[in-house]
Design a protein around this motif. Structure first.
Motif, PDB file in Angstrom:
ATOM      1  N   GLY A  93       0.778  -1.230   0.000  1.00 57.73           N
ATOM      2  CA  GLY A  93       0.000   0.000   0.000  1.00 57.73           C
ATOM      3  C   GLY A  93       0.808   1.279   0.000  1.00 57.73           C
ATOM      4  O   GLY A  93       0.318   2.326   0.413  1.00 57.73           O
ATOM      5  N   GLY A  94       2.047   1.228  -0.483  1.00 52.54           N
ATOM      6  CA  GLY A  94       2.925   2.375  -0.346  1.00 52.54           C
ATOM      7  C   GLY A  94       2.688   3.516  -1.309  1.00 52.54           C
ATOM      8  O   GLY A  94       3.232   4.616  -1.117  1.00 52.54           O
ATOM      9  N   ILE A  95       1.903   3.283  -2.347  1.00 57.41           N
ATOM     10  CA  ILE A  95       1.574   4.355  -3.290  1.00 57.41           C
ATOM     11  C   ILE A  95       0.236   4.024  -3.927  1.00 57.41           C
ATOM     12  O   ILE A  95      -0.063   2.867  -4.239  1.00 57.41           O
ATOM     13  CB  ILE A  95       2.675   4.527  -4.367  1.00 57.41           C
ATOM     14  CG1 ILE A  95       2.303   5.658  -5.346  1.00 57.41           C
ATOM     15  CG2 ILE A  95       2.973   3.243  -5.088  1.00 57.41           C
ATOM     16  CD1 ILE A  95       3.426   6.009  -6.318  1.00 57.41           C
ATOM     17  N   SER A  96      -0.587   5.039  -4.058  1.00 57.24           N
ATOM     18  CA  SER A  96      -1.864   4.937  -4.770  1.00 57.24           C
ATOM     19  C   SER A  96      -2.062   6.258  -5.507  1.00 57.24           C
ATOM     20  O   SER A  96      -1.152   7.096  -5.550  1.00 57.24           O
ATOM     21  CB  SER A  96      -3.014   4.690  -3.792  1.00 57.24           C
ATOM     22  OG  SER A  96      -3.275   5.867  -3.032  1.00 57.24           O
ATOM     23  N   LEU A  97      -3.230   6.467  -6.065  1.00 60.76           N
ATOM     24  CA  LEU A  97      -3.508   7.741  -6.727  1.00 60.76           C
ATOM     25  C   LEU A  97      -3.641   8.892  -5.732  1.00 60.76           C
ATOM     26  O   LEU A  97      -3.628  10.057  -6.130  1.00 60.76           O
ATOM     27  CB  LEU A  97      -4.796   7.624  -7.554  1.00 60.76           C
ATOM     28  CG  LEU A  97      -4.689   6.769  -8.815  1.00 60.76           C
ATOM     29  CD1 LEU A  97      -6.070   6.553  -9.432  1.00 60.76           C
ATOM     30  CD2 LEU A  97      -3.744   7.389  -9.840  1.00 60.76           C
ATOM     31  N   LEU A  98      -3.764   8.573  -4.429  1.00 59.42           N
ATOM     32  CA  LEU A  98      -3.953   9.601  -3.407  1.00 59.42           C
ATOM     33  C   LEU A  98      -2.692   9.927  -2.628  1.00 59.42           C
ATOM     34  O   LEU A  98      -2.482  11.068  -2.223  1.00 59.42           O
ATOM     35  CB  LEU A  98      -5.035   9.150  -2.413  1.00 59.42           C
ATOM     36  CG  LEU A  98      -6.446   8.945  -2.962  1.00 59.42           C
ATOM     37  CD1 LEU A  98      -7.337   8.349  -1.885  1.00 59.42           C
ATOM     38  CD2 LEU A  98      -7.031  10.258  -3.471  1.00 59.42           C
ATOM     39  N   THR A  99      -1.862   8.916  -2.367  1.00 58.53           N
ATOM     40  CA  THR A  99      -0.695   9.102  -1.513  1.00 58.53           C
ATOM     41  C   THR A  99       0.496   8.327  -2.080  1.00 58.53           C
ATOM     42  O   THR A  99       0.324   7.378  -2.841  1.00 58.53           O
ATOM     43  CB  THR A  99      -0.963   8.596  -0.084  1.00 58.53           C
ATOM     44  OG1 THR A  99      -1.213   7.182  -0.129  1.00 58.53           O
ATOM     45  CG2 THR A  99      -2.176   9.289   0.536  1.00 58.53           C
ATOM     46  N   LEU A 123     -19.606  11.919   0.472  1.00 55.74           N
ATOM     47  CA  LEU A 123     -19.577  11.088   1.675  1.00 55.74           C
ATOM     48  C   LEU A 123     -18.286  11.296   2.462  1.00 55.74           C
ATOM     49  O   LEU A 123     -18.289  11.372   3.693  1.00 55.74           O
ATOM     50  CB  LEU A 123     -19.734   9.616   1.289  1.00 55.74           C
ATOM     51  CG  LEU A 123     -19.899   8.614   2.440  1.00 55.74           C
ATOM     52  CD1 LEU A 123     -21.105   8.944   3.297  1.00 55.74           C
ATOM     53  CD2 LEU A 123     -20.025   7.207   1.877  1.00 55.74           C
ATOM     54  N   LEU A 124     -17.174  11.431   1.775  1.00 56.85           N
ATOM     55  CA  LEU A 124     -15.894  11.616   2.456  1.00 56.85           C
ATOM     56  C   LEU A 124     -15.814  12.962   3.179  1.00 56.85           C
ATOM     57  O   LEU A 124     -15.077  13.106   4.158  1.00 56.85           O
ATOM     58  CB  LEU A 124     -14.749  11.496   1.447  1.00 56.85           C
ATOM     59  CG  LEU A 124     -14.466  10.071   0.963  1.00 56.85           C
ATOM     60  CD1 LEU A 124     -13.669  10.089  -0.328  1.00 56.85           C
ATOM     61  CD2 LEU A 124     -13.720   9.282   2.041  1.00 56.85           C
ATOM     62  N   ASP A 159     -12.401  15.548   9.540  1.00 53.24           N
ATOM     63  CA  ASP A 159     -10.947  15.470   9.444  1.00 53.24           C
ATOM     64  C   ASP A 159     -10.542  16.121   8.127  1.00 53.24           C
ATOM     65  O   ASP A 159     -10.992  15.707   7.056  1.00 53.24           O
ATOM     66  CB  ASP A 159     -10.501  14.003   9.476  1.00 53.24           C
ATOM     67  CG  ASP A 159      -8.989  13.850   9.527  1.00 53.24           C
ATOM     68  OD1 ASP A 159      -8.282  14.701   8.968  1.00 53.24           O
ATOM     69  OD2 ASP A 159      -8.515  12.854  10.099  1.00 53.24           O
ATOM     70  N   GLU A 160      -9.725  17.165   8.211  1.00 48.47           N
ATOM     71  CA  GLU A 160      -9.324  17.891   7.005  1.00 48.47           C
ATOM     72  C   GLU A 160      -8.642  16.980   5.993  1.00 48.47           C
ATOM     73  O   GLU A 160      -8.771  17.172   4.772  1.00 48.47           O
ATOM     74  CB  GLU A 160      -8.391  19.037   7.368  1.00 48.47           C
ATOM     75  CG  GLU A 160      -7.970  19.885   6.163  1.00 48.47           C
ATOM     76  CD  GLU A 160      -7.032  21.013   6.544  1.00 48.47           C
ATOM     77  OE1 GLU A 160      -6.578  21.731   5.636  1.00 48.47           O
ATOM     78  OE2 GLU A 160      -6.754  21.166   7.748  1.00 48.47           O
ATOM     79  N   VAL A 206      -8.970  14.068   0.629  1.00 48.92           N
ATOM     80  CA  VAL A 206      -9.241  12.870  -0.155  1.00 48.92           C
ATOM     81  C   VAL A 206     -10.402  13.122  -1.106  1.00 48.92           C
ATOM     82  O   VAL A 206     -10.354  12.776  -2.291  1.00 48.92           O
ATOM     83  CB  VAL A 206      -9.547  11.660   0.754  1.00 48.92           C
ATOM     84  CG1 VAL A 206     -10.022  10.467  -0.081  1.00 48.92           C
ATOM     85  CG2 VAL A 206      -8.310  11.271   1.557  1.00 48.92           C
ATOM     86  N   SER A 207     -11.445  13.756  -0.600  1.00 54.65           N
ATOM     87  CA  SER A 207     -12.622  14.052  -1.415  1.00 54.65           C
ATOM     88  C   SER A 207     -12.264  14.960  -2.591  1.00 54.65           C
ATOM     89  O   SER A 207     -12.682  14.730  -3.730  1.00 54.65           O
ATOM     90  CB  SER A 207     -13.694  14.707  -0.542  1.00 54.65           C
ATOM     91  OG  SER A 207     -14.801  15.096  -1.320  1.00 54.65           O
ATOM     92  N   ARG A 208     -11.494  16.008  -2.318  1.00 56.54           N
ATOM     93  CA  ARG A 208     -11.091  16.952  -3.369  1.00 56.54           C
ATOM     94  C   ARG A 208     -10.248  16.254  -4.433  1.00 56.54           C
ATOM     95  O   ARG A 208     -10.437  16.463  -5.638  1.00 56.54           O
ATOM     96  CB  ARG A 208     -10.303  18.110  -2.762  1.00 56.54           C
ATOM     97  CG  ARG A 208     -11.139  19.058  -1.925  1.00 56.54           C
ATOM     98  CD  ARG A 208     -10.287  20.109  -1.214  1.00 56.54           C
ATOM     99  NE  ARG A 208      -9.342  20.745  -2.117  1.00 56.54           N
ATOM    100  CZ  ARG A 208      -8.015  20.551  -2.083  1.00 56.54           C
ATOM    101  NH1 ARG A 208      -7.493  19.717  -1.207  1.00 56.54           N
ATOM    102  NH2 ARG A 208      -7.228  21.179  -2.933  1.00 56.54           N
ATOM    103  N   LYS A 209      -9.291  15.444  -3.970  1.00 58.57           N
ATOM    104  CA  LYS A 209      -8.447  14.725  -4.917  1.00 58.57           C
ATOM    105  C   LYS A 209      -9.265  13.754  -5.760  1.00 58.57           C
ATOM    106  O   LYS A 209      -9.048  13.611  -6.962  1.00 58.57           O
ATOM    107  CB  LYS A 209      -7.346  13.965  -4.165  1.00 58.57           C
ATOM    108  CG  LYS A 209      -6.293  14.849  -3.525  1.00 58.57           C
ATOM    109  CD  LYS A 209      -5.192  14.001  -2.901  1.00 58.57           C
ATOM    110  CE  LYS A 209      -4.133  14.862  -2.250  1.00 58.57           C
ATOM    111  NZ  LYS A 209      -2.972  14.072  -1.759  1.00 58.57           N
TER     112      LYS A 209
END
Length: 346
Positions: free
Chosen positions: A195-201, A242-243, A248-249, A254-257
């Protein structure tokens, strides 16, 4: 044709898309016939790297991979990594079940470590393992010092390598800081980053990837779809709002991304998984991405995406901008909170 890369100092040529072999087991309600079709398809279509572990399906994954390798033994390019760990307490002290959970004495006992190694070799039908990795080396049962790279299991693996039972030794887990420390000892040839890289992190780029580059460690990535985070597997715009309900900012980020990512999918006609596979391919330091599959269609779709190659540079840069547009929670926090939120969509 799939792009190939050298798996660091192992010297093994691997396809940039491999196959993670956890989800092909009974633990995920996958029939063995389906698992065999997935493996055969992958091997026939040119995927050369397979990642398994003793605890994946409690031995079933290694057995399935081993049988598939035998069916395709005429192909010398096929290779695999497996992981040692998750030892269970035996019914009787003298009868060791070497594959399940957390019976601490076995994690540091060379006799039982050898039992586990020999069992993996037997199931995989190999006289020598390409890669044997320590599964979750941050677990206290291993008694590993990450700064010095000392511990009974490390001594055992180094000896097994000297004896020719194992060609390369490695690590696999979630603790990117600890993995980076261990890679910096120079003792390890390979690392599986869960799980070290995804489209979010891209958390592995803080410490782990730099450490791997310093020591030419082969890098394999698992969980590139956010460890099966639902909105990173299937595009579903209901998640965007939903997110935002999470106080939690970081989840708001996550929602914006996610909204920006879905817009790119709409503009390009790509699925969210194709976008992830090809984005990960742009990272040359990640030698192979072992995406999982539970159905034949999963491996077919992943392979079709990977065959298109890395993303064009302008699109890759747009995704990098999204990555840098705000801090997100760690991958396992995103996954766990999202699983709870998913109940609201039913």
């Amino acid at each position: 044709m799939l792009l190939e890369r050298k798996l660091g100092r192992t010297g093994i040529d691997v396809t940039v898309l491999g196959l993670g072999c956890y989800q092909i087991t009974e633990e995920f309600d996958v029939k063995q016939e389906t698992a065999s079709r997935i493996l055969d398809y992958a091997m026939e279509k040119g995927i050369t790297w397979y990642h398994t572990a003793a605890m994946y399906g409690y031995g079933e994954s290694e057995e399935l991979v081993g049988r598939a390798l035998m069916r395709h033994k005429e192909n010398p390019k096929l290779h695999c990594a497996t992981q040692i760990g998750y030892f269970d307490k035996p019914v009787k002290e003298e009868y060791a079940n070497t594959i399940k959970q957390t019976w601490a004495p076995y994690f540091t006992d060379p006799e039982h470590l050898m039992r586990a190694l020999k069992r993996s070799m037997w199931l995989l039908r190999k006289d020598v393992l390409d890669v044997l990795a320590i599964h979750e080396p941050d677990w206290p049962q291993w008694q590993i010092d990450p700064e010095t790279g000392t511990g009974a299991c490390i001594d055992f693996l180094e000896e097994a390598k000297k004896e020719g039972l194992v060609k390369n030794i490695g690590l696999g887990g979630w603790d990117y800081h600890g993995l980076a420390q261990l890679c910096d000892t120079g003792k390890f040839d390979f690392v599986l980053c869960a799980g070290g890289i995804s489209l979010l992190t891209k958390d592995i780029y803080k410490e782990l990837i730099p450490a791997c580059k310093r020591h030419n460690v082969g890098v394999s990535l698992g969980g590139g779809f956010g460890q099966m985070t639902p909105y990173l597997v299937v595009k579903d715009r209901r998640w965007i709002e939903l997110l935002k309900t999470v106080d939690d900012e970081k989840f708001y980020n996550v929602s914006r991304k996610l909204e920006r990512l879905y817009n790119i999918c709409d503009e390009t006609g790509m699925s969210i998984t194709e976008l992830a596979i090809r984005y990960i391919m742009n990272h040359e330091e990640i030698h192979t991405h072992v995406a999982g599959a539970r159905e034949l269609s999963h491996i077919q779709q992943n392979l079709a995406s990977a065959e298109k190659g890395p993303l064009p540079q302008d699109l890759f840069q747009e995704l990098e901008d999204i990555q840098n547009s705000g801090q997100c929670p760690l991958v396992w926090d995103i996954r766990d909170v999202s699983r709870e939120l998913a109940k609201k969509l039913k």
